[in-house]
Design a protein around this motif. Sequence first.
Motif, PDB file in Angstrom:
ATOM      1  N   LYS A 143      45.792  20.690  72.064  1.00 19.17           N
ATOM      2  CA  LYS A 143      46.570  21.703  71.124  1.00 19.17           C
ATOM      3  C   LYS A 143      45.450  22.742  70.595  1.00 19.17           C
ATOM      4  O   LYS A 143      44.536  22.536  70.144  1.00 19.17           O
ATOM      5  CB  LYS A 143      46.931  20.919  69.573  1.00 19.17           C
ATOM      6  N   ALA A 144      46.169  23.936  70.667  1.00 13.45           N
ATOM      7  CA  ALA A 144      45.470  25.006  70.204  1.00 13.45           C
ATOM      8  C   ALA A 144      45.746  24.928  68.635  1.00 13.45           C
ATOM      9  O   ALA A 144      46.389  24.463  68.056  1.00 13.45           O
ATOM     10  CB  ALA A 144      46.188  26.340  70.735  1.00 13.45           C
ATOM     11  N   ALA A 148      51.225  29.144  67.962  1.00 19.08           N
ATOM     12  CA  ALA A 148      51.247  29.852  68.967  1.00 19.08           C
ATOM     13  C   ALA A 148      52.857  29.876  69.319  1.00 19.08           C
ATOM     14  O   ALA A 148      53.156  29.381  70.577  1.00 19.08           O
ATOM     15  CB  ALA A 148      50.605  28.859  70.136  1.00 19.08           C
ATOM     16  N   GLY A 152      51.830  25.864  71.804  1.00 20.97           N
ATOM     17  CA  GLY A 152      50.486  25.667  71.874  1.00 20.97           C
ATOM     18  C   GLY A 152      50.090  24.185  72.089  1.00 20.97           C
ATOM     19  O   GLY A 152      48.811  23.846  71.996  1.00 20.97           O
ATOM     20  N   ILE A 169      43.924  27.628  77.228  1.00 20.06           N
ATOM     21  CA  ILE A 169      43.778  28.011  75.778  1.00 20.06           C
ATOM     22  C   ILE A 169      42.256  28.298  75.529  1.00 20.06           C
ATOM     23  O   ILE A 169      42.147  29.503  74.925  1.00 20.06           O
ATOM     24  CB  ILE A 169      43.989  26.370  74.893  1.00 20.06           C
ATOM     25  N   MET A 170      41.308  27.776  75.991  1.00 19.41           N
ATOM     26  CA  MET A 170      39.948  28.310  75.393  1.00 19.41           C
ATOM     27  C   MET A 170      39.279  29.476  76.483  1.00 19.41           C
ATOM     28  O   MET A 170      38.361  30.091  75.878  1.00 19.41           O
ATOM     29  CB  MET A 170      39.029  27.166  75.435  1.00 19.41           C
ATOM     30  N   LYS A 173      42.526  32.249  77.202  1.00 24.68           N
ATOM     31  CA  LYS A 173      43.143  32.827  75.852  1.00 24.68           C
ATOM     32  C   LYS A 173      44.583  33.156  75.887  1.00 24.68           C
ATOM     33  O   LYS A 173      44.737  34.249  75.639  1.00 24.68           O
ATOM     34  CB  LYS A 173      42.200  33.940  75.428  1.00 24.68           C
ATOM     35  N   GLY A 179      43.584  30.038  69.863  1.00 25.59           N
ATOM     36  CA  GLY A 179      42.852  28.958  71.004  1.00 25.59           C
ATOM     37  C   GLY A 179      41.428  29.242  70.745  1.00 25.59           C
ATOM     38  O   GLY A 179      40.785  28.362  71.617  1.00 25.59           O
ATOM     39  N   VAL A 182      40.171  24.100  69.306  1.00 25.67           N
ATOM     40  CA  VAL A 182      41.284  23.155  69.977  1.00 25.67           C
ATOM     41  C   VAL A 182      41.085  21.719  69.253  1.00 25.67           C
ATOM     42  O   VAL A 182      40.073  21.307  68.795  1.00 25.67           O
ATOM     43  CB  VAL A 182      41.201  22.702  71.478  1.00 25.67           C
TER      44      VAL A 182
END
Length: 422
Positions: A143-144, A148, A152, A169-170, A173, A179, A182
């Motif tokens: 999960k972000a 989102a 997300g 996410i990381m 982006k 993000g 997480v």
Amino acid sequence: MDILVIGGGGREHAIVWALAKSPKAGTIYCAPGNAGIGKLAECVPIAVSEFDKLAAFAVEKQVGLIVVGPDDPLAEGIVDAFDATGIPVFGPRKNAAEIEGSKTFMKDLLHKYGIPTAAYAKFDNYEEALAYLRQQGAPIVVKADGLAAGKGVTVARTIEEAEQALSDIMQSKVFGDAGSRVVIEEFLEGQEMSILAFVDGETVKPMSAAQDHKPAYDGDQGPNTGGMGTYSPLPHIQPSIIEEAIETIIKPTAKAMVAEGRPFCGVLFAGLMITPDGRPKTIEFNARFGDPEAQVVLPRLKTDLLDVFLAAVNGTLADLELEWSDEAAVCVILASGGYPASYPKGIAITGLDNEQDGTIVFHAGTSRDTDGTWRTNGGRVLGVVGLGADIAAARAKAYERAEAIAFEGKFNRTDIALKALQ
């Protein structure tokens, strides 16, 4: 009393629709609203992010109540921004809306107060998160941390899928700053359930339970969306389980927020999983009405919604008893081809003006030409709600009305509420 509703989707249409039934409601303004909302309210072309303009408009029109629909402005502090107006606002302040705005905050809060939820770890470093993922294996949930638009969260069935989600996410982006951190969670198996509650500090007034369908396609396949349909009540889930969720999750969370100096006023929405042992656990909290949960819960509320909002902002919610209809409600979302990825807009819609008893159509993403032609203006275009004596009857009405509405590329799930009938 004149009212300003902030937002412009299906949830806000449902809120405006319910408020318009109140004999106490005067003019309802909706900013920015949408073409469907415009049939019930005066739409105002001010974006939900324009706090100063919204406050000035509310003061100019001397509205008696402001109702905030979407998550982003709540997380950004819109309720606090309205303080100077002196107008009561239904919705949580920024420090309380963080229960949705940060999954890390939410998980830490539940852990601190012993409220049932999945095991988790939090990371702001990609390499550390990747190492943890590989150590845990799949299935697993990535999960972000921030908002989102409901997209997300990845429920990864394979480690490759989990690694891709983490990278998206990381590193890529895809959700921007949402993000930068997480949360990686234990995968929970079971039945999902949503319980929304009107909350004023430690006072909790639960709404009728609902069940959402997040994946895009039948059989819970495909990417997660903002929601492809929902229904209420849940005849296949024992009332004792719903009561346990209220007593062990929602009420303790409201108390925890007060203890943390973040008293919550508004709608607290718990996304829950009923695990195979029959115990509910928390998947997420939202700080506002669900979309599309609002579209099935509000049509079943017999109590005047304006009375509920006013009780919450005046601190008298404890004195109000909510009354619910015995009717069932089923909502089927009609979406644009390509959703939840990219999709076209401006496609003509036919069949919208043919009213049908026992149904309501809530507009999520529509516009209307001067000649009266309805057009698509979003990924989720319409929420078609059927009302009936039971889920089967409500479902039949929803799908009958949905089939009568057409636009190029239209798609919808055909299995909404089937779980309740099996």
